[in-house]
Design a protein around this motif. Sequence first.
Motif, PDB file in Angstrom:
ATOM      1  N   LYS A  76     -33.787 -46.391  16.058  1.00 18.48           N
ATOM      2  CA  LYS A  76     -33.583 -47.109  17.334  1.00 18.48           C
ATOM      3  C   LYS A  76     -33.879 -46.229  18.557  1.00 18.48           C
ATOM      4  N   LYS A  77     -33.398 -44.976  18.519  1.00 17.09           N
ATOM      5  CA  LYS A  77     -33.455 -44.124  19.725  1.00 17.09           C
ATOM      6  C   LYS A  77     -34.529 -43.040  19.642  1.00 17.09           C
ATOM      7  N   GLY A  78     -35.004 -42.752  18.425  1.00 10.84           N
ATOM      8  CA  GLY A  78     -36.065 -41.760  18.260  1.00 10.84           C
ATOM      9  C   GLY A  78     -35.589 -40.316  18.197  1.00 10.84           C
ATOM     10  N   LYS A  79     -34.320 -40.077  18.499  1.00  9.03           N
ATOM     11  CA  LYS A  79     -33.831 -38.688  18.519  1.00  9.03           C
ATOM     12  C   LYS A  79     -32.312 -38.667  18.629  1.00  9.03           C
ATOM     13  N   ILE A  80     -31.723 -37.518  18.325  1.00 12.23           N
ATOM     14  CA  ILE A  80     -30.313 -37.251  18.657  1.00 12.23           C
ATOM     15  C   ILE A  80     -30.291 -35.894  19.343  1.00 12.23           C
ATOM     16  N   ASP A  81     -29.917 -35.864  20.623  1.00 18.67           N
ATOM     17  CA  ASP A  81     -29.869 -34.603  21.375  1.00 18.67           C
ATOM     18  C   ASP A  81     -28.536 -33.897  21.202  1.00 18.67           C
ATOM     19  N   ILE A  82     -27.455 -34.708  21.142  1.00 22.11           N
ATOM     20  CA  ILE A  82     -26.098 -34.155  21.195  1.00 22.11           C
ATOM     21  C   ILE A  82     -25.260 -34.752  20.069  1.00 22.11           C
ATOM     22  N   LEU A  83     -24.549 -33.889  19.351  1.00 22.93           N
ATOM     23  CA  LEU A  83     -23.595 -34.375  18.345  1.00 22.93           C
ATOM     24  C   LEU A  83     -22.225 -33.796  18.670  1.00 22.93           C
ATOM     25  N   VAL A  84     -21.256 -34.667  18.917  1.00 31.34           N
ATOM     26  CA  VAL A  84     -19.888 -34.197  19.145  1.00 31.34           C
ATOM     27  C   VAL A  84     -19.043 -34.571  17.929  1.00 31.34           C
ATOM     28  N   ASN A  85     -18.633 -33.557  17.197  1.00 29.38           N
ATOM     29  CA  ASN A  85     -17.779 -33.762  16.022  1.00 29.38           C
ATOM     30  C   ASN A  85     -16.330 -33.752  16.475  1.00 29.38           C
ATOM     31  N   ASN A  86     -15.889 -34.950  16.867  1.00 29.90           N
ATOM     32  CA  ASN A  86     -14.539 -35.074  17.444  1.00 29.90           C
ATOM     33  C   ASN A  86     -13.545 -35.725  16.485  1.00 29.90           C
ATOM     34  N   ALA A  87     -14.024 -36.602  15.584  1.00 27.38           N
ATOM     35  CA  ALA A  87     -13.100 -37.318  14.691  1.00 27.38           C
ATOM     36  C   ALA A  87     -12.263 -36.323  13.900  1.00 27.38           C
ATOM     37  N   GLY A  88     -10.960 -36.546  13.897  1.00 21.64           N
ATOM     38  CA  GLY A  88     -10.074 -35.652  13.158  1.00 21.64           C
ATOM     39  C   GLY A  88      -8.696 -36.263  13.048  1.00 21.64           C
ATOM     40  N   ILE A  89      -7.920 -35.734  12.125  1.00 20.81           N
ATOM     41  CA  ILE A  89      -6.543 -36.220  11.966  1.00 20.81           C
ATOM     42  C   ILE A  89      -5.568 -35.043  11.977  1.00 20.81           C
ATOM     43  N   ALA A  90      -4.311 -35.366  12.304  1.00 17.74           N
ATOM     44  CA  ALA A  90      -3.232 -34.372  12.250  1.00 17.74           C
ATOM     45  C   ALA A  90      -1.966 -35.062  11.771  1.00 17.74           C
ATOM     46  N   LYS A  91      -1.510 -34.680  10.591  1.00 23.57           N
ATOM     47  CA  LYS A  91      -0.239 -35.212  10.073  1.00 23.57           C
ATOM     48  C   LYS A  91       0.641 -34.017   9.746  1.00 23.57           C
ATOM     49  N   LEU A  92       1.770 -33.939  10.438  1.00 23.55           N
ATOM     50  CA  LEU A  92       2.624 -32.762  10.252  1.00 23.55           C
ATOM     51  C   LEU A  92       3.581 -32.961   9.075  1.00 23.55           C
ATOM     52  N   GLN A  93       3.684 -31.929   8.260  1.00 26.79           N
ATOM     53  CA  GLN A  93       4.608 -31.944   7.123  1.00 26.79           C
ATOM     54  C   GLN A  93       4.848 -30.493   6.701  1.00 26.79           C
ATOM     55  N   SER A  94       6.082 -30.198   6.257  1.00 27.38           N
ATOM     56  CA  SER A  94       6.353 -28.813   5.873  1.00 27.38           C
ATOM     57  C   SER A  94       5.472 -28.435   4.669  1.00 27.38           C
ATOM     58  N   PHE A  95       5.130 -27.174   4.593  1.00 30.30           N
ATOM     59  CA  PHE A  95       4.190 -26.699   3.561  1.00 30.30           C
ATOM     60  C   PHE A  95       4.685 -27.009   2.153  1.00 30.30           C
ATOM     61  N   VAL A  96       5.957 -26.746   1.882  1.00 24.26           N
ATOM     62  CA  VAL A  96       6.461 -26.949   0.514  1.00 24.26           C
ATOM     63  C   VAL A  96       6.473 -28.426   0.114  1.00 24.26           C
ATOM     64  N   ASP A  97       6.606 -29.299   1.097  1.00 29.91           N
ATOM     65  CA  ASP A  97       6.639 -30.742   0.788  1.00 29.91           C
ATOM     66  C   ASP A  97       5.264 -31.397   0.865  1.00 29.91           C
ATOM     67  N   MET A  98       4.286 -30.680   1.324  1.00 28.22           N
ATOM     68  CA  MET A  98       3.013 -31.341   1.604  1.00 28.22           C
ATOM     69  C   MET A  98       2.299 -31.802   0.335  1.00 28.22           C
ATOM     70  N   SER A  99       1.977 -33.087   0.298  1.00 29.62           N
ATOM     71  CA  SER A  99       1.292 -33.635  -0.871  1.00 29.62           C
ATOM     72  C   SER A  99      -0.176 -33.201  -0.843  1.00 29.62           C
TER      73      SER A  99
END
Length: 260
Positions: A76-99
Motif C-alpha cells: 500500500k505505502k511502498g516503504k516503512i521509514d519508522i518502526l516504533v516497538n511500543n506494544a508491551g505488557i506489565a503484570k506484577l507478581q512476586s518472583f516465587v509466586d510467578m507462574s
Amino acid sequence: MKLNGKVAVVTGGAMGNGLGIVKVFLKYGADVIIIDYSDKLQDTLNLFKNYNVIGYKADIRDKEKIKDIVMDIINKKGKIDILVNNAGIAKLQSFVDMSDDIRDKHFDININGTWNITQLVVPYMIERKYGKIINLSSVTGPMVADTGEVAYATTKAALLGFTKSLAIELVRDNINVNAIMPGYIMTPMVEGIANDSDPKNPQSVIEGIAKGIPMGRLGTIEELGELTAFLASDESSYITGQGIVIDGGSTLPETKSVGI
Ligand SMILES: NC(=O)c1ccc[n+]([C@@H]2O[C@H](COP(=O)([O-])OP(=O)(O)OC[C@H]3O[C@@H](n4cnc5c(N)ncnc54)[C@H](O)[C@@H]3O)[C@@H](O)[C@H]2O)c1
C-alpha cells in the motif's frame, strides 16, 4: 512537520504511550499505521479519521499475521521509514509466586514480538538504506526496579541489549536504532497497576507514585510522543544504540532523604 512524508508503524498504538506517539507523529505530518490487538483500536482510528492513519487489529505474537500485515503495508505505502516497538505488557507478581504463563507472556510480547516484527521490517529498510527503529524499554530493569517486576524488568533490560546490538549491525545501512526508557507515564498500564495494588483507592497509588518523582507528577503520553518523534526524525541522525531516559527526574536522587 519534521515527519512529513514518512511512513511510521506503531505497535500498541490504540492507547497509552502508543496513542501519544500516534498523536504527535500525525501532528508532524507522518503517515501512521497502528498494529494493536485491543478492541479500542477502532475508537482510536475514529479519533484521527481526518488524518493519514490506518490500523490492523493483530497480536504481535502472531508472526504469520504480522508478516502478512508488513507485506500489505509495503504494497500500500511502498516503504516503512519508522518502526516504533511500543506494544508491551506489565503484570506484577512476586518472583516465587510467578507462574510460567505470566513469565512467558512477558517474554513473548515484550521481547519476541518486538524481535519478530523488527526482523520482518528491517529488510525493507536495508533495501532503501533508511530507517528509524525505536524500542520502548524502561528505567525498570536497566536502572531500577520494585517488588513484583522481575518478568517485566528482565524483558525491558533485554530490549536495551537488543537495541545496542541491532544498532551496530545496521549502522552502515543508515538505520538508527534507539530505545526510550520512561519512568512513570500516565497510561492505562499504570492505571491497571494502581488498581491491582489498591482496588479500593487506585488514585492514592497514583498520588504516591507522583510524590516519589522529583517533578511531582507522572509524565504525559504527549511528552513521551515528542521524544519518540525526535528519535524518529532526521534531527536525531547522529544518535544510535542509545537508551534515552524520560522520567521527570525519578532516577536522579542520590539519596532519598535529602533534597525534595
Ligand atoms: N506507562 C509507563 O509508565 C511506562 C514506563 C516504562 C515503559 N513503558 C512501556 O511503554 C509501552 C507502552 O506502555 P503503556 O503504559 O502505554 O501500556 P498500555 O497497556 O497502556 O498500552 C499498551 C498498548 O499495547 C497494546 N498491546 C499489548 N500487547 C500487545 C500485543 N501482543 N499485540 C498487539 N498490541 C498489544 C495494548 O492493546 C495497548 O493498546 C510498553 O512497552 C511499556 O513497557 C511504559
